[in-house]
Design a protein around this motif. Sequence first.
Motif, PDB file in Angstrom:
ATOM      1  N   ASP A  46       2.295   6.823   7.376  1.00 32.68           N
ATOM      2  CA  ASP A  46       2.819   6.306   5.531  1.00 32.68           C
ATOM      3  C   ASP A  46       2.734   7.957   5.600  1.00 32.68           C
ATOM      4  N   PRO A  47       3.704   8.373   5.658  1.00 34.68           N
ATOM      5  CA  PRO A  47       4.120   9.826   5.728  1.00 34.68           C
ATOM      6  C   PRO A  47       3.929   9.850   4.298  1.00 34.68           C
ATOM      7  N   ASP A  48       4.587   9.219   3.195  1.00 33.94           N
ATOM      8  CA  ASP A  48       3.835  10.485   1.828  1.00 33.94           C
ATOM      9  C   ASP A  48       2.899  10.356   1.869  1.00 33.94           C
ATOM     10  N   GLN A  49       1.867  10.288   2.668  1.00 32.59           N
ATOM     11  CA  GLN A  49       0.482   9.666   1.271  1.00 32.59           C
ATOM     12  C   GLN A  49      -0.463  10.984   2.722  1.00 32.59           C
ATOM     13  N   PRO A  50      -0.775  11.816   2.141  1.00 29.03           N
ATOM     14  CA  PRO A  50      -1.271  12.712   2.922  1.00 29.03           C
ATOM     15  C   PRO A  50      -3.108  12.580   2.569  1.00 29.03           C
ATOM     16  N   GLU A  51      -3.335  11.999   1.324  1.00 34.12           N
ATOM     17  CA  GLU A  51      -4.863  11.811   1.059  1.00 34.12           C
ATOM     18  C   GLU A  51      -5.733  10.686   1.470  1.00 34.12           C
ATOM     19  N   LEU A  52      -4.830   9.476   2.474  1.00 37.99           N
ATOM     20  CA  LEU A  52      -5.542   8.317   2.879  1.00 37.99           C
ATOM     21  C   LEU A  52      -5.144   8.346   3.929  1.00 37.99           C
ATOM     22  N   GLY A  53      -6.062   8.706   4.879  1.00 40.61           N
ATOM     23  CA  GLY A  53      -6.112   7.985   6.262  1.00 40.61           C
ATOM     24  C   GLY A  53      -6.331   6.222   6.334  1.00 40.61           C
ATOM     25  N   ILE A  54      -5.261   5.056   6.950  1.00 38.30           N
ATOM     26  CA  ILE A  54      -6.058   4.165   7.530  1.00 38.30           C
ATOM     27  C   ILE A  54      -5.461   3.714   8.727  1.00 38.30           C
ATOM     28  N   LYS A  55      -6.384   4.166  10.357  1.00 41.60           N
ATOM     29  CA  LYS A  55      -6.293   3.352  10.711  1.00 41.60           C
ATOM     30  C   LYS A  55      -7.978   2.383  12.134  1.00 41.60           C
ATOM     31  N   LYS A  56      -7.343   2.104  13.074  1.00 42.03           N
ATOM     32  CA  LYS A  56      -7.869   1.323  14.026  1.00 42.03           C
ATOM     33  C   LYS A  56      -9.051   2.501  15.089  1.00 42.03           C
ATOM     34  N   ARG A  57      -9.370   2.476  15.740  1.00 50.73           N
ATOM     35  CA  ARG A  57     -10.229   3.442  16.263  1.00 50.73           C
ATOM     36  C   ARG A  57     -10.364   2.857  17.337  1.00 50.73           C
ATOM     37  N   GLY A  58      -9.376   3.497  18.616  1.00 53.94           N
ATOM     38  CA  GLY A  58      -9.893   2.895  19.453  1.00 53.94           C
ATOM     39  C   GLY A  58     -10.008   1.421  19.704  1.00 53.94           C
ATOM     40  N   THR A  59     -10.862   1.367  20.887  1.00 54.22           N
ATOM     41  CA  THR A  59     -11.526  -0.314  20.930  1.00 54.22           C
ATOM     42  C   THR A  59     -12.542  -1.013  19.516  1.00 54.22           C
ATOM     43  N   LYS A  60     -12.714  -0.038  18.770  1.00 57.60           N
ATOM     44  CA  LYS A  60     -13.882  -0.376  17.946  1.00 57.60           C
ATOM     45  C   LYS A  60     -12.760  -1.667  17.054  1.00 57.60           C
ATOM     46  N   PRO A  61     -13.571  -2.174  16.608  1.00 58.75           N
ATOM     47  CA  PRO A  61     -13.251  -3.377  15.579  1.00 58.75           C
ATOM     48  C   PRO A  61     -13.247  -3.082  14.354  1.00 58.75           C
ATOM     49  N   GLY A  62     -13.014  -4.050  13.507  1.00 59.66           N
ATOM     50  CA  GLY A  62     -11.902  -3.695  12.252  1.00 59.66           C
ATOM     51  C   GLY A  62     -11.286  -2.071  12.173  1.00 59.66           C
ATOM     52  N   VAL A  63     -11.593  -1.770  11.165  1.00 57.99           N
ATOM     53  CA  VAL A  63      -9.887  -0.325  10.553  1.00 57.99           C
ATOM     54  C   VAL A  63     -10.622   0.260   9.711  1.00 57.99           C
ATOM     55  N   GLU A  64     -10.771   1.468   9.841  1.00 62.36           N
ATOM     56  CA  GLU A  64     -11.719   2.130   9.147  1.00 62.36           C
ATOM     57  C   GLU A  64      -9.771   2.821   8.447  1.00 62.36           C
ATOM     58  N   VAL A  65     -10.727   2.851   6.711  1.00 61.56           N
ATOM     59  CA  VAL A  65      -9.955   3.715   5.813  1.00 61.56           C
ATOM     60  C   VAL A  65     -10.458   5.520   5.230  1.00 61.56           C
ATOM     61  N   LYS A  66     -10.584   6.324   5.066  1.00 62.98           N
ATOM     62  CA  LYS A  66     -10.761   7.496   4.577  1.00 62.98           C
ATOM     63  C   LYS A  66     -10.587   7.808   3.731  1.00 62.98           C
TER      64      LYS A  66
END
Length: 215
Positions: A46-66
Motif C-alpha cells: 500500500d504505497p500511499d500509506q506510511p502509517e499502517l503496516g499489515i504483514k504476515k510474519r514468516g511462518t507465524k499464523p495470522g496477520v499483524e496490523v501495526k
Amino acid sequence: MQNSAEVRFFWMDSDAQRVEAWFQSGPIKAGGGRTREPRVDVYLHDPDQPELGIKKRGTKPGVEVKGLVSIASEPIEMGQILASAELWTKWTTDSLSLDTFATIEISKTRWLRKFEIREGSLREIPLGENEMPLDPNDPLPIQGCNLEFTRISVAGEKGETLTLGLESFGSHGDVERNLRLTVDRLAFGGIPDLRSGKQLSYPGWIRSRTPAGLG
C-alpha cells in the motif's frame, strides 16, 4: 495488543558498515544471524500509506496490523542527529488474509540485542541463534527494548538494504521512557554517525521505493 516506541534507519549496501561493526561490538554477542534461514515477511503493498503496516510474519499464523499512534513531542539525541521517536501499536488477527491483495515479500536476516529495564536500570540479555535467552531460566522481559541490525532483500530484486532499529516494549505509558533509557545506555559506548541513513518505518520505507512515495 503490543505497544512500542521506535527509531529506525535504512541504508543501501555497504553504507552501513561502520554501523554494523558498532552493533556487533557490544559486550554480549547478538542473537540470531546468518546461521538461521532468512525470515520472509509478506507485506500488504500500500504505497500511499506510511502509517499502517499489515504483514504476515514468516511462518507465524495470522496477520499483524501495526499502526502509528503518534510522534513523541521531544526528539532523541543519537550521536550527531536528533531522531523522532514513533509510538506504534500492533495487533494480531487470524481473521484477515493477504492472499487476494498486492503484496511485497521481504527476506530478513536479523541480529538482535535485547535489554531488560527494571526499576530504571538496564540489563542486556544474552541471546541464542533463535533470539531467545541463552539461560532457560531467564524469562523474556516485560519492560525493555530491542536493538536490531537486519539485512533485507525484496523478492525479484538484486541487492540488499540494511536497517538498524530500536523498538522498545512495555506498557503504553512506559515505552517512550524505555526507548530513551536504552539510547542513553548505548550513548556511553559512542553511537556511530547515522546521518547517511534514512529514518523511516518499514511502511515508510516501502512507500519510499515506489513512484507514489517519491512525488
